[in-house]
Design a protein around this motif. Sequence first.
Motif, mmCIF file in Angstrom:
data_model
loop_
_atom_site.group_PDB
_atom_site.id
_atom_site.type_symbol
_atom_site.label_atom_id
_atom_site.label_comp_id
_atom_site.label_asym_id
_atom_site.label_seq_id
_atom_site.Cartn_x
_atom_site.Cartn_y
_atom_site.Cartn_z
ATOM 1 N N ARG A 2 0.840 -1.194 0.000
ATOM 2 C CA ARG A 2 0.000 0.000 0.000
ATOM 3 C C ARG A 2 0.879 1.249 0.000
ATOM 4 O O ARG A 2 1.770 1.383 0.838
ATOM 5 C CB ARG A 2 -0.898 -0.018 1.237
ATOM 6 C CG ARG A 2 -2.027 0.999 1.227
ATOM 7 C CD ARG A 2 -2.849 0.877 2.499
ATOM 8 N NE ARG A 2 -4.028 1.739 2.471
ATOM 9 C CZ ARG A 2 -4.764 2.023 3.541
ATOM 10 N NH1 ARG A 2 -4.446 1.493 4.708
ATOM 11 N NH2 ARG A 2 -5.808 2.807 3.439
ATOM 12 N N LEU A 3 0.626 2.171 -0.921
ATOM 13 C CA LEU A 3 1.398 3.400 -1.025
ATOM 14 C C LEU A 3 0.595 4.557 -0.442
ATOM 15 O O LEU A 3 -0.398 5.004 -1.041
ATOM 16 C CB LEU A 3 1.743 3.700 -2.481
ATOM 17 C CG LEU A 3 2.698 2.728 -3.198
ATOM 18 C CD1 LEU A 3 2.937 3.183 -4.626
ATOM 19 C CD2 LEU A 3 4.021 2.621 -2.453
ATOM 20 N N ILE A 4 1.016 5.035 0.720
ATOM 21 C CA ILE A 4 0.390 6.190 1.377
ATOM 22 C C ILE A 4 1.436 7.296 1.456
ATOM 23 O O ILE A 4 2.417 7.183 2.197
ATOM 24 C CB ILE A 4 -0.125 5.842 2.780
ATOM 25 C CG1 ILE A 4 -1.139 4.692 2.720
ATOM 26 C CG2 ILE A 4 -0.752 7.069 3.432
ATOM 27 C CD1 ILE A 4 -1.610 4.215 4.088
ATOM 28 N N GLY A 57 -8.762 16.483 -9.293
ATOM 29 C CA GLY A 57 -8.508 16.584 -10.723
ATOM 30 C C GLY A 57 -7.162 15.993 -11.084
ATOM 31 O O GLY A 57 -6.971 14.770 -11.071
ATOM 32 N N GLU A 58 -6.202 16.854 -11.413
ATOM 33 C CA GLU A 58 -4.878 16.395 -11.825
ATOM 34 C C GLU A 58 -4.214 15.538 -10.744
ATOM 35 O O GLU A 58 -3.565 14.532 -11.043
ATOM 36 C CB GLU A 58 -3.989 17.601 -12.146
ATOM 37 C CG GLU A 58 -2.567 17.229 -12.545
ATOM 38 C CD GLU A 58 -1.659 18.440 -12.660
ATOM 39 O OE1 GLU A 58 -0.444 18.242 -12.868
ATOM 40 O OE2 GLU A 58 -2.159 19.573 -12.530
ATOM 41 N N ARG A 59 -4.373 15.926 -9.493
ATOM 42 C CA ARG A 59 -3.748 15.169 -8.400
ATOM 43 C C ARG A 59 -4.213 13.715 -8.403
ATOM 44 O O ARG A 59 -3.402 12.783 -8.399
ATOM 45 C CB ARG A 59 -4.096 15.813 -7.054
ATOM 46 C CG ARG A 59 -3.525 15.067 -5.838
ATOM 47 C CD ARG A 59 -4.105 15.611 -4.538
ATOM 48 N NE ARG A 59 -3.892 17.031 -4.383
ATOM 49 C CZ ARG A 59 -2.889 17.566 -3.687
ATOM 50 N NH1 ARG A 59 -2.036 16.778 -3.053
ATOM 51 N NH2 ARG A 59 -2.775 18.882 -3.602
ATOM 52 N N GLN A 65 -2.379 7.071 -12.115
ATOM 53 C CA GLN A 65 -1.350 6.705 -13.093
ATOM 54 C C GLN A 65 -0.141 6.048 -12.442
ATOM 55 O O GLN A 65 0.507 5.172 -13.035
ATOM 56 C CB GLN A 65 -0.910 7.943 -13.863
ATOM 57 C CG GLN A 65 -1.952 8.512 -14.814
ATOM 58 C CD GLN A 65 -1.589 9.897 -15.306
ATOM 59 O OE1 GLN A 65 -0.461 10.362 -15.132
ATOM 60 N NE2 GLN A 65 -2.557 10.585 -15.915
ATOM 61 N N ASN A 66 0.153 6.454 -11.211
ATOM 62 C CA ASN A 66 1.354 5.978 -10.540
ATOM 63 C C ASN A 66 1.084 4.929 -9.463
ATOM 64 O O ASN A 66 2.009 4.523 -8.753
ATOM 65 C CB ASN A 66 2.101 7.164 -9.929
ATOM 66 C CG ASN A 66 2.742 8.048 -10.973
ATOM 67 O OD1 ASN A 66 3.777 7.709 -11.536
ATOM 68 N ND2 ASN A 66 2.119 9.197 -11.249
ATOM 69 N N GLY A 67 -0.150 4.477 -9.357
ATOM 70 C CA GLY A 67 -0.471 3.419 -8.403
ATOM 71 C C GLY A 67 -0.392 3.844 -6.948
ATOM 72 O O GLY A 67 -0.091 3.026 -6.070
ATOM 73 N N VAL A 307 7.596 7.412 -6.519
ATOM 74 C CA VAL A 307 7.101 6.030 -6.532
ATOM 75 C C VAL A 307 8.218 5.070 -6.917
ATOM 76 O O VAL A 307 8.396 4.010 -6.300
ATOM 77 C CB VAL A 307 5.896 5.911 -7.488
ATOM 78 C CG1 VAL A 307 5.508 4.442 -7.683
ATOM 79 C CG2 VAL A 307 4.707 6.702 -6.941
ATOM 80 N N GLN A 308 8.979 5.428 -7.923
ATOM 81 C CA GLN A 308 10.106 4.589 -8.332
ATOM 82 C C GLN A 308 11.108 4.438 -7.194
ATOM 83 O O GLN A 308 11.671 3.354 -6.969
ATOM 84 C CB GLN A 308 10.779 5.200 -9.562
ATOM 85 C CG GLN A 308 11.963 4.414 -10.097
ATOM 86 C CD GLN A 308 11.570 3.077 -10.701
ATOM 87 O OE1 GLN A 308 10.387 2.779 -10.871
ATOM 88 N NE2 GLN A 308 12.559 2.253 -11.032
#
Length: 335
Positions: A2-4, A57-59, A65-67, A307-308
């Motif tokens: 999980r990415l928080i 919106g964009e956020r 897009q980045n999971g 994320v990477q």
Amino acid sequence: MRLIATEEAVSFQPIVDALNAHARTDDDSLDMILVRDIYGDNGIRNAMIPRLTDITGERLAQMDQNGIDMHLLSLTAPGVQMFAPDKGTEMARIANDLMAEAVRANPTRFAGLGTFAPQDPHRAALEVERVANTLKLNGLVINSHTNDRYYDDPFFYPVFEAIEASGLALYIHPRAPSKMIDKAFRDYGMNSAIWGYGIETSTNAIRMILSGLFDRFPKLKIVLGHMGEAIPFWLWRLDFMHGYAATAFGGAPKLKLKVSEYFRRNFAITTSGVENHPALRYSVEVLGPENVMWAIDYPYQPMAPAVQFIKTAPFAEDVKAMIAGGNAARIFRID
């Protein structure tokens, strides 16, 4: 895994408008460089405001897009701390109501930190209670010094008493150095993230520790961004030199614990804006993986590289999962 992401900036139109008005004043504090650049009528970075006030919106599109599972939203610096006490208190209530509304509208993707105006400690304490008990936000955020006072000052004790009683973690985010130290930071862009922010915030945190604040309030949980504002790299020397300062020179008070022990007990850090694996490895080694959380620092830093950075971090999967989201869920009470 999980990415928080745990240091993700937002603002709201009433705060933007109030800071726009403040940009026209004769305030000469170092923060005014940022305030006039972003919120001033002719600000060179006005384009940042739509990204700060955008939530879904964009956020959210970039999160998808980045999971990224969740952003922990916080009111961006300088928050409400540059206003007079009445105005700051009013703006904090407005910001917290809007933050709670944003989280309620999308509870699986956003959590939120409440803020308060430390310049009025007693009303700030009441707002802390409202954030915890009525709005039920996930924690608290303020931005280093308030009116050039650091948080070792007993003036702020009513706030810390309320924070400790609430059980909420307090994120101390940077702002430009106070007038106690600001002259050295007025050149070369040193006022902001390149150097001044970290020095300002780490100075505040060390004053809190050395003053004995955490002997008075042992259950306080403080969160620092930017890989702990470099404090983890100084812990050995802080312990060594405090032994001298508390006995032979400097006048530092005797403490119940070593400086490093307070930092491990009462602090956690995030990786915001420091996407460097050696720094992360070191921080995990000296603080323990349970005290380190992943962050992006959006919109000031992009999502994809962050994320990477965490996905390729050199740890076993269980440790990586703690840093990526597990610790945030625990420290910030995220379901």
